[in-house]
Design a protein around this motif. Structure first.
Motif, short mmCIF file in Angstrom:
data_model
loop_
_atom_site.label_atom_id
_atom_site.label_comp_id
_atom_site.label_asym_id
_atom_site.label_seq_id
_atom_site.Cartn_x
_atom_site.Cartn_y
_atom_site.Cartn_z
N SER A 131 40.06 33.97 36.32
CA SER A 131 41.33 34.60 36.67
C SER A 131 42.01 33.88 37.82
O SER A 131 43.22 33.62 37.79
CB SER A 131 41.10 36.08 37.01
OG SER A 131 40.62 36.78 35.89
N VAL A 132 41.27 33.57 38.88
CA VAL A 132 41.86 32.89 40.03
C VAL A 132 42.32 31.48 39.65
O VAL A 132 43.39 31.02 40.07
CB VAL A 132 40.86 32.85 41.19
CG1 VAL A 132 41.37 31.98 42.33
CG2 VAL A 132 40.59 34.25 41.70
N THR A 133 41.53 30.79 38.83
CA THR A 133 41.92 29.44 38.40
C THR A 133 43.21 29.46 37.60
O THR A 133 44.14 28.67 37.85
CB THR A 133 40.80 28.81 37.55
OG1 THR A 133 39.60 28.74 38.33
CG2 THR A 133 41.19 27.41 37.11
N VAL A 134 43.30 30.37 36.64
CA VAL A 134 44.51 30.47 35.83
C VAL A 134 45.70 30.86 36.70
O VAL A 134 46.79 30.28 36.59
CB VAL A 134 44.32 31.49 34.69
CG1 VAL A 134 45.64 31.79 34.00
CG2 VAL A 134 43.31 30.97 33.69
N GLY A 135 45.51 31.83 37.59
CA GLY A 135 46.61 32.27 38.43
C GLY A 135 47.12 31.19 39.37
O GLY A 135 48.34 30.95 39.45
N VAL A 136 46.22 30.51 40.05
CA VAL A 136 46.63 29.50 41.04
C VAL A 136 47.25 28.28 40.36
O VAL A 136 48.34 27.82 40.75
CB VAL A 136 45.42 29.08 41.90
CG1 VAL A 136 45.77 27.89 42.78
CG2 VAL A 136 44.96 30.24 42.76
#
Length: 330
Positions: A131-136
């Motif tokens: 989730s953090v990878t996709v968001g950032v």
């Protein structure tokens, strides 16, 4: 009584005048010394009376905002476990035991097991990385693409502006979820890159419009007109004079949109067109747990709760940044 002569008045007046001038000079010197020693000036100034910038004011306000502090700590924790999930989860998220399928909390497994017998706690921790990878990465891609196109359209105007406006109108007319179903249904990769590419493809028009409006407002300021009159080149005006004063709204919108991109990835994964097994994602786990919600609600509770907290943290961070960077709210 002796008569007072004019030269006495002149002498006396000169003496008084000289004393007053000397006192004024001494007072000015004392005030100058005091100002030099004062570490901070009046309101609106920094050390040694220097005027504060928008960014220093914003950072000062953010440090005093409890919403920023709380959301920042949550996001910092998410980033740390995304980079090093083994710090708090020592098991393999793909190591499953069907004999323990849908079982509840046990020693060493505080969140229980899912329908395949996988540890829900471990999968929830490792799902933060996706989730953090996709968001950032989606936010960076959207900000760069939309910021550059919108900035060029706002600076040059005319043909650039007209073409960009029509293109953004076309992209704004595409429903995000429907576009994801069509675009990602033909992709067989289980990595995050197709999802990131789709989000950047449909997310840049919003940032482009914000950047366009900010640049149009900034280029009308007097200092930009003065730089143009002095012969400054277009790249110099863009990078040195316009960009620092037009980037604040883009940062605010991008920060808030980051949480939206995380929820969009989970939605697409829930529908089966986003990330696909064996990838570990909160959306995949929520989709798998939805059919067991009556018998094993813990399978849905923890990944959905983690997703909600993450999205809320980024939205709160964006709200705090908006309040700090908006001069109208001061």
């Amino acid at each position: 009584m002796p008569e007072q002569k004019p030269w006495d008045e002149t002498t006396g007046g000169g003496a008084i005048s000289g004393a007053g001038a000397g006192g004024a000079m001494d007072l000015a010197m004392d005030e100058g010394t005091t100002l030099e020693k004062t570490p901070g000036g009046p309101e609106g100034t920094g050390p040694a009376g220097k005027p504060r910038s928008l960014w220093s004011d914003a950072w000062r306000d953010l440090r005093r905002n409890p919403v920023f502090i709380i959301s920042g700590l949550v996001i910092l924790f998410l980033v740390i476990i995304s980079i090093w999930p083994s710090l708090i989860a020592d098991q393999d998220p793909l190591n499953c035991d069907l004999a323990k399928a849908q079982e509840g909390s046990q020693p060493g497994h505080p969140f229980g097991f899912d329908g395949q017998g996988c540890d829900v706690y471990t999968r929830t921790v490792y799902g933060a990385r996706t989730s953090v990878t996709v968001g950032v990465l989606s936010t960076l891609g959207v900000s760069l693409l939309g910021g550059v196109l919108g900035g060029l359209a706002g600076f040059f105007g005319r043909g650039w502006d007209a073409v960009l406006s029509r293109i953004t109108d076309v992209f704004f007319g595409i429903p995000v979820v429907l576009g994801g179903l069509v675009f990602l249904s033909v992709v067989t990769s289980s990595t995050v890159w197709p999802v990131i590419g789709f989000i950047v493809l449909l997310g840049w028009p919003q940032i482009a419009r914000i950047a366009r409006g900010s640049v149009i407002t900034a280029k009308q300021n007097d200092y930009v007109q003065a730089a143009r009159a002095l012969g400054a080149s277009n790249p110099r005006m863009m990078l040195r004079h316009i960009l620092p004063n037009a980037v604040a709204p883009v940062i605010v919108v991008a920060t808030i949109a980051l949480g939206t991109y995380i929820s969009l990835e989970a939605t697409l994964s829930y529908l089966g067109v986003g990330l696909k097994p064996p990838a570990v994602s909160w959306g995949i786990d929520i989709s798998a747990a939805s059919q067991y919600v009556r018998n094993a609600p813990h399978m849905l509770l923890w990944p959905a709760g983690a997703l909600a907290v993450t999205v809320l943290a980024f939205i709160m961070l964006g709200d705090a940044v908006r309040d700090a960077l908006d001069p109208k709210l001061r």
